[in-house]
Design a protein around this motif. Sequence first.
Motif, PDB file in Angstrom:
ATOM      1  N   LYS A 426       7.328  17.890 -19.957  1.00  9.26           N
ATOM      2  CA  LYS A 426       8.444  17.950 -19.013  1.00  9.26           C
ATOM      3  C   LYS A 426       8.097  17.381 -17.637  1.00  9.26           C
ATOM      4  O   LYS A 426       8.832  17.576 -16.679  1.00  9.26           O
ATOM      5  N   ILE A 427       6.980  16.695 -17.522  1.00  7.67           N
ATOM      6  CA  ILE A 427       6.609  16.087 -16.239  1.00  7.67           C
ATOM      7  C   ILE A 427       7.595  14.970 -15.902  1.00  7.67           C
ATOM      8  O   ILE A 427       7.920  14.131 -16.745  1.00  7.67           O
ATOM      9  N   ASN A 428       8.074  14.982 -14.687  1.00 10.41           N
ATOM     10  CA  ASN A 428       8.982  13.935 -14.219  1.00 10.41           C
ATOM     11  C   ASN A 428       8.148  12.762 -13.704  1.00 10.41           C
ATOM     12  O   ASN A 428       7.646  12.779 -12.578  1.00 10.41           O
ATOM     13  N   TRP A 429       8.021  11.738 -14.532  1.00  9.83           N
ATOM     14  CA  TRP A 429       7.146  10.611 -14.184  1.00  9.83           C
ATOM     15  C   TRP A 429       7.703   9.770 -13.045  1.00  9.83           C
ATOM     16  O   TRP A 429       6.985   8.949 -12.459  1.00  9.83           O
ATOM     17  N   GLN A 430       8.990   9.964 -12.716  1.00  7.09           N
ATOM     18  CA  GLN A 430       9.552   9.217 -11.590  1.00  7.09           C
ATOM     19  C   GLN A 430       8.874   9.579 -10.271  1.00  7.09           C
ATOM     20  O   GLN A 430       8.855   8.779  -9.335  1.00  7.09           O
ATOM     21  N   TYR A 431       8.315  10.799 -10.207  1.00  7.43           N
ATOM     22  CA  TYR A 431       7.631  11.211  -8.985  1.00  7.43           C
ATOM     23  C   TYR A 431       6.428  10.310  -8.698  1.00  7.43           C
ATOM     24  O   TYR A 431       6.104  10.057  -7.529  1.00  7.43           O
ATOM     25  N   PHE A 432       5.776   9.819  -9.737  1.00  2.80           N
ATOM     26  CA  PHE A 432       4.616   8.950  -9.526  1.00  2.80           C
ATOM     27  C   PHE A 432       5.044   7.625  -8.897  1.00  2.80           C
ATOM     28  O   PHE A 432       4.317   7.052  -8.084  1.00  2.80           O
ATOM     29  N   ILE A 433       6.244   7.148  -9.272  1.00  2.00           N
ATOM     30  CA  ILE A 433       6.783   5.941  -8.640  1.00  2.00           C
ATOM     31  C   ILE A 433       7.081   6.218  -7.169  1.00  2.00           C
ATOM     32  O   ILE A 433       6.807   5.389  -6.296  1.00  2.00           O
ATOM     33  N   MET A 434       7.626   7.419  -6.895  1.00  2.00           N
ATOM     34  CA  MET A 434       7.930   7.775  -5.507  1.00  2.00           C
ATOM     35  C   MET A 434       6.664   7.874  -4.664  1.00  2.00           C
ATOM     36  O   MET A 434       6.643   7.464  -3.501  1.00  2.00           O
ATOM     37  N   PHE A 435       5.588   8.412  -5.242  1.00  2.00           N
ATOM     38  CA  PHE A 435       4.330   8.491  -4.503  1.00  2.00           C
ATOM     39  C   PHE A 435       3.788   7.088  -4.208  1.00  2.00           C
ATOM     40  O   PHE A 435       3.210   6.845  -3.137  1.00  2.00           O
ATOM     41  N   ALA A 436       3.981   6.171  -5.165  1.00  2.00           N
ATOM     42  CA  ALA A 436       3.549   4.790  -4.939  1.00  2.00           C
ATOM     43  C   ALA A 436       4.359   4.156  -3.804  1.00  2.00           C
ATOM     44  O   ALA A 436       3.803   3.464  -2.939  1.00  2.00           O
ATOM     45  N   LEU A 437       5.679   4.403  -3.788  1.00  2.00           N
ATOM     46  CA  LEU A 437       6.518   3.900  -2.698  1.00  2.00           C
ATOM     47  C   LEU A 437       6.098   4.531  -1.370  1.00  2.00           C
ATOM     48  O   LEU A 437       6.106   3.872  -0.324  1.00  2.00           O
ATOM     49  N   ASN A 438       5.735   5.806  -1.417  1.00  2.00           N
ATOM     50  CA  ASN A 438       5.231   6.499  -0.231  1.00  2.00           C
ATOM     51  C   ASN A 438       4.023   5.752   0.346  1.00  2.00           C
ATOM     52  O   ASN A 438       3.924   5.525   1.552  1.00  2.00           O
ATOM     53  N   GLY A 439       3.108   5.359  -0.546  1.00  2.00           N
ATOM     54  CA  GLY A 439       1.929   4.622  -0.104  1.00  2.00           C
ATOM     55  C   GLY A 439       2.277   3.282   0.514  1.00  2.00           C
ATOM     56  O   GLY A 439       1.716   2.895   1.550  1.00  2.00           O
ATOM     57  N   VAL A 440       3.225   2.577  -0.111  1.00  2.00           N
ATOM     58  CA  VAL A 440       3.635   1.262   0.427  1.00  2.00           C
ATOM     59  C   VAL A 440       4.240   1.430   1.820  1.00  2.00           C
ATOM     60  O   VAL A 440       3.919   0.685   2.753  1.00  2.00           O
ATOM     61  N   LEU A 441       5.117   2.433   1.971  1.00  2.00           N
ATOM     62  CA  LEU A 441       5.764   2.655   3.266  1.00  2.00           C
ATOM     63  C   LEU A 441       4.778   3.125   4.333  1.00  2.00           C
ATOM     64  O   LEU A 441       5.028   2.954   5.527  1.00  2.00           O
ATOM     65  N   SER A 442       3.655   3.706   3.910  1.00  2.00           N
ATOM     66  CA  SER A 442       2.658   4.165   4.885  1.00  2.00           C
ATOM     67  C   SER A 442       2.055   3.007   5.673  1.00  2.00           C
ATOM     68  O   SER A 442       1.531   3.204   6.770  1.00  2.00           O
ATOM     69  N   PHE A 443       2.144   1.792   5.116  1.00  2.00           N
ATOM     70  CA  PHE A 443       1.635   0.626   5.847  1.00  2.00           C
ATOM     71  C   PHE A 443       2.481   0.320   7.084  1.00  2.00           C
ATOM     72  O   PHE A 443       2.070  -0.460   7.939  1.00  2.00           O
ATOM     73  N   LEU A 444       3.668   0.950   7.165  1.00  2.00           N
ATOM     74  CA  LEU A 444       4.486   0.782   8.361  1.00  2.00           C
ATOM     75  C   LEU A 444       3.790   1.351   9.594  1.00  2.00           C
ATOM     76  O   LEU A 444       4.206   1.075  10.722  1.00  2.00           O
ATOM     77  N   SER A 445       2.745   2.146   9.377  1.00  2.00           N
ATOM     78  CA  SER A 445       2.021   2.731  10.507  1.00  2.00           C
ATOM     79  C   SER A 445       1.471   1.633  11.427  1.00  2.00           C
ATOM     80  O   SER A 445       1.461   1.797  12.654  1.00  2.00           O
ATOM     81  N   LEU A 446       1.032   0.524  10.862  1.00  2.00           N
ATOM     82  CA  LEU A 446       0.522  -0.582  11.687  1.00  2.00           C
ATOM     83  C   LEU A 446       1.620  -1.143  12.586  1.00  2.00           C
ATOM     84  O   LEU A 446       1.403  -1.423  13.764  1.00  2.00           O
ATOM     85  N   PHE A 447       2.812  -1.288  12.010  1.00  2.00           N
ATOM     86  CA  PHE A 447       3.959  -1.791  12.769  1.00  2.00           C
ATOM     87  C   PHE A 447       4.352  -0.806  13.862  1.00  2.00           C
ATOM     88  O   PHE A 447       4.614  -1.195  15.010  1.00  2.00           O
ATOM     89  N   LEU A 448       4.375   0.489  13.523  1.00  2.00           N
ATOM     90  CA  LEU A 448       4.742   1.513  14.503  1.00  2.00           C
ATOM     91  C   LEU A 448       3.715   1.594  15.633  1.00  2.00           C
ATOM     92  O   LEU A 448       4.071   1.830  16.793  1.00  2.00           O
ATOM     93  N   ILE A 449       2.443   1.414  15.280  1.00  2.00           N
ATOM     94  CA  ILE A 449       1.392   1.460  16.306  1.00  2.00           C
ATOM     95  C   ILE A 449       1.619   0.379  17.358  1.00  2.00           C
ATOM     96  O   ILE A 449       1.489   0.627  18.562  1.00  2.00           O
ATOM     97  N   LEU A 450       1.984  -0.814  16.913  1.00  2.00           N
ATOM     98  CA  LEU A 450       2.252  -1.903  17.863  1.00  2.00           C
ATOM     99  C   LEU A 450       3.441  -1.569  18.757  1.00  2.00           C
ATOM    100  O   LEU A 450       3.422  -1.836  19.964  1.00  2.00           O
ATOM    101  N   ILE A 451       4.486  -0.974  18.172  1.00  2.00           N
ATOM    102  CA  ILE A 451       5.671  -0.602  18.957  1.00  2.00           C
ATOM    103  C   ILE A 451       5.312   0.480  19.967  1.00  2.00           C
ATOM    104  O   ILE A 451       5.691   0.412  21.147  1.00  2.00           O
ATOM    105  N   TYR A 452       4.560   1.489  19.517  1.00  2.00           N
ATOM    106  CA  TYR A 452       4.193   2.594  20.400  1.00  2.00           C
ATOM    107  C   TYR A 452       3.292   2.129  21.545  1.00  2.00           C
ATOM    108  O   TYR A 452       3.371   2.659  22.655  1.00  2.00           O
ATOM    109  N   GLU A 453       2.451   1.169  21.276  1.00  2.00           N
ATOM    110  CA  GLU A 453       1.581   0.642  22.335  1.00  2.00           C
ATOM    111  C   GLU A 453       2.413   0.066  23.475  1.00  2.00           C
ATOM    112  O   GLU A 453       2.105   0.278  24.653  1.00  2.00           O
ATOM    113  N   LYS A 454       3.468  -0.653  23.115  1.00  2.00           N
ATOM    114  CA  LYS A 454       4.320  -1.266  24.135  1.00  2.00           C
ATOM    115  C   LYS A 454       5.228  -0.227  24.795  1.00  2.00           C
ATOM    116  O   LYS A 454       5.482  -0.283  25.999  1.00  2.00           O
TER     117      LYS A 454
END
Length: 690
Positions: A426-454
């Motif tokens: 009964k494991i919902n395997w879609q959650y693993f896809i969501m965790f992968a998307l979570n990881g991809v979106l975490s790269f936005l931290s570099l973009f946010l860091i540049l914005i926050y610096e300014k």
Amino acid sequence: MKKINFKNFLNTLYQNHALAYKIVLFIVTAFAIVYMFPKGGHFKYEFHNGKPWQYENLYAPFDFAIQKSEQKIDDEKKNITLNKKQYFTSKEGVIEKVKSEIENDLTDKSQDSILNNYNIPRIVKYSNNLISAIYKYGYINESDVNRVEDKQLIALRKGNTISDLVFDRFLTSSEVNKYLENNINDSRYKSLSNFLIPLLKQALEPNIFFDEELTDKILQDELNKISYTEGLVTENERIISKGDVVEGEKLRILNSLQKEYLSQVWNQSNYNWIVFGYVLLVALNLLMLLLFLQKYRPFIYENNTKVTFIFFNIFLMVLLVTLVVKYKVDYLYVIPLPILPIIIKAFFDARLGFFTHVLTVLLLGFIVPNSFEFIFLQIIAGIITILTVSELHRRANLFISISQITLVYMIAYFAFSIIQEGNMEKINWQYFIMFALNGVLSFLSLFLILIYEKTFGLVSDVSLLEMSNTNSKLLRELAEKAPGTFQHSMQVANLAEASANEIGANAMLVRTGALYHDIGKMLNPKYFTENQTTTVNPHNELSPKDSAEIIINHVIDGIELAKKHRLPDRIIDFIRTHHGTSLVYYFYKQQENENPQDLNVEDFSYGGPIPFSKETAILMMCDAAEAASKSLKEPTAQLIDDLIEKIVASQMANGQFMNADITFKEIQIIKKVIKKKLNNIYHLRIEYPE
């Protein structure tokens, strides 16, 4: 008198404007977060499928119905939908219309030669009998034939009456054509088949049509009749005992009690109390953060921009989670919460990053479903983020760290699913896809860091990498005006970077700080021994007190230069703390020998503050060690070891590291690194033959 009091109030407010700002920021953030919270209470018991009941025996506080499971309700809806009865409508007046049309056509064509030998009224009567036979059950529209399966029972509406019929009793167009051909060819009018068959085909039209509107209405009425409850729990009836496993019927009863509480216990009458409770909890949460900053990060607490930055990021994460929970809760784990500790660590330090992350996750526990699972997963992810994410200017490091965070998410969720479901089916395997998307979106931290610096004027490792380039304008100017100081700064930077790497401090930050720590010497380079290329020492013309003032002022001059060139506060911190509150010992002793009556320790002491981080403490040790090592005429390993021990011991004895959050073990490691590096610098080379 009132004017004087008001003036005093304004003066007090002006003097404490920083504190007033923090109070306003605190109140606004707390109410903004509470505003986004769901306006309802929380069930006082936490329970999960497959886990034991941790509380005392639970008895029903009032009568309530047992709610059906969502799966059971869905099954009932599917069953009703699959077995729904199809409704058809019989169009009135079609038979009379067709008969009249046939009679008129035959009367009009009575003079045709083919009908000369036939009695027209008898042909009309014969045709009417065929038409009546065809419409006895009905002639169905061809496009509606595939609406139902063969021989399925359907409902036919004729006027205001509805009767059940077997669908295959209706005639289709192909069956009507076949019926006409068979009957006419077997009748006395066989010779008229080529005339009658086309005539009847043209006149006949369907009178049975699928009634989609009525079918949908009846279906909706049936779905609305579904009962969402089954069974009743009476007041004081035992629901579950302590230690019982929460599953099956007990789980449904507990879920039913929880829903009943949400609908009955928490209503408009106590809405204000609920909001008040939320305000207290959120305010307590934010207060813990402010107290942490005040006690352990005073340099951040005193900077309202940095406090605002931290509060803004907390609010942003709460806002994102609230929106997802409200509109699409299934995508909850797509939200990249690890961005928060990544950003806080990038601009400040790991400890503050993790502390902020934990407080934010605790706040989110009020919003999300399955709060225990959510909090556990997010705190584990936060720990991995703090432990793995470093040197953001190296993108490969960030990729590896985010991959590890994503993997931990998946492992933790997998473990939770097995515990709750008891198996892997009964494991919902879609959650693993969501965790992968979570990881991809975490790269936005570099973009946010540049914005926050300014936006907030902060600095990250990416900016530090650019600033540490020795071809930058300020460092080139230092190399031209004070080459000895520049070389000293380079040596200190190497020592500090190596030391930071050994104890896990921010190596890029301390290296950059070391490169700029002595830029104040540019204004009076000849008054510092490393820049004196001749035997003439300008201090010989000055009193010890004046000489000490020039030496001490290089810190103040450095701060002013740094601000003029818009260096970030994190770098200026290294300039103002690299000597702490230590003495300009050489000139202090000189004054003590020459004129002890006019000796004032404050005249020979740096203004501070003392180091308040591991990085600034490292710089103080490395700076003093590198400078002192130049005084060794014939440096040996033993002399270097003794010198370093003496310098660091003196700094510790004078309390220079009291606020630096650095341990004795780390200081020992730093000393070993400095000794090793200096020994490598001063080691004896073999004498090559001429």
